[in-house]
Motif scaffolding. Structure first.
Motif, PDB file in Angstrom:
ATOM      1  N   ASN A 104      56.479 -21.040 -15.506  1.00  0.00           N
ATOM      2  CA  ASN A 104      57.371 -21.119 -14.030  1.00  0.00           C
ATOM      3  C   ASN A 104      57.532 -20.258 -13.244  1.00  0.00           C
ATOM      4  O   ASN A 104      57.242 -20.192 -12.152  1.00  0.00           O
ATOM      5  CB  ASN A 104      58.889 -21.845 -14.314  1.00  0.00           C
ATOM      6  CG  ASN A 104      58.554 -23.295 -14.544  1.00  0.00           C
ATOM      7  OD1 ASN A 104      57.291 -23.168 -15.088  1.00  0.00           O
ATOM      8  ND2 ASN A 104      60.120 -23.507 -15.390  1.00  0.00           N
ATOM      9  N   GLU A 105      57.617 -18.712 -13.331  1.00  0.00           N
ATOM     10  CA  GLU A 105      57.636 -17.987 -12.555  1.00  0.00           C
ATOM     11  C   GLU A 105      56.841 -17.286 -12.276  1.00  0.00           C
ATOM     12  O   GLU A 105      56.890 -16.947 -10.777  1.00  0.00           O
ATOM     13  CB  GLU A 105      58.728 -16.869 -13.490  1.00  0.00           C
ATOM     14  CG  GLU A 105      59.033 -15.783 -12.299  1.00  0.00           C
ATOM     15  CD  GLU A 105      59.539 -13.946 -13.190  1.00  0.00           C
ATOM     16  OE1 GLU A 105      59.451 -13.534 -11.996  1.00  0.00           O
ATOM     17  OE2 GLU A 105      60.868 -14.787 -13.684  1.00  0.00           O
ATOM     18  N   LEU A 108      55.982 -19.758  -9.209  1.00  0.00           N
ATOM     19  CA  LEU A 108      56.395 -20.012  -7.317  1.00  0.00           C
ATOM     20  C   LEU A 108      56.019 -18.243  -6.569  1.00  0.00           C
ATOM     21  O   LEU A 108      55.704 -18.465  -5.970  1.00  0.00           O
ATOM     22  CB  LEU A 108      58.391 -19.136  -8.468  1.00  0.00           C
ATOM     23  CG  LEU A 108      58.930 -20.533  -8.345  1.00  0.00           C
ATOM     24  CD1 LEU A 108      60.365 -20.096  -9.140  1.00  0.00           C
ATOM     25  CD2 LEU A 108      58.754 -21.751  -7.395  1.00  0.00           C
ATOM     26  N   SER A 111      52.720 -20.045  -5.147  1.00  0.00           N
ATOM     27  CA  SER A 111      52.428 -20.910  -4.559  1.00  0.00           C
ATOM     28  C   SER A 111      53.192 -20.509  -3.448  1.00  0.00           C
ATOM     29  O   SER A 111      53.533 -19.353  -2.700  1.00  0.00           O
ATOM     30  CB  SER A 111      53.464 -21.724  -4.992  1.00  0.00           C
ATOM     31  OG  SER A 111      54.562 -21.924  -5.242  1.00  0.00           O
TER      32      SER A 111
END
Length: 111
Positions: A104-105, A108, A111
């Motif tokens: 997830n990091e 992020l 993006s």
């Protein structure tokens, strides 16, 4: 007088016979006591032998007990080490959570 001598001789013979019977009876009693003493000595020797055998067996059992105690302590120490090692391991769900957090990091950051 002659009759008195005959009576005394008979009494002496009777006393001799009684004494011989008493001596035979005493000899039989002594023989019986000797046999009893012999049996008691044999029983005492057997008792001593059994006591020695029991002491030997007690010694063997004490050694065996000491060995079992050492094994028990060793096993307890192994269990303690395994518990510590298990506690230091990370649960698979935690590993999955950490991987997902890292993914997830990265998402992020991308993006």
């Amino acid at each position: 007088l002659q009759q008195t001598v005959v009576v005394l001789k008979h009494r002496i013979e009777k006393i001799k016979a009684d004494m011989a019977a008493d001596i035979d009876q005493l000899e039989q009693q002594l023989k019986g006591r000797d046999e009893l003493i012999s049996k008691q000595r044999a029983a005492a020797a057997e008792s001593d032998r059994l006591a020695l055998a029991q002491q030997h067996r007690i010694g063997e059992l004490q050694e065996s007990l000491a060995d079992e105690r050492r094994k028990s302590v060793d096993l307890a120490e192994q269990v303690d080490r395994m518990i510590k090692m298990q506690k230091s391991l990370v649960h698979p769900a935690e590993v999955e959570r950490r991987i997902q957090a890292a993914v997830n990091e990265v998402k992020l950051q991308l993006s």
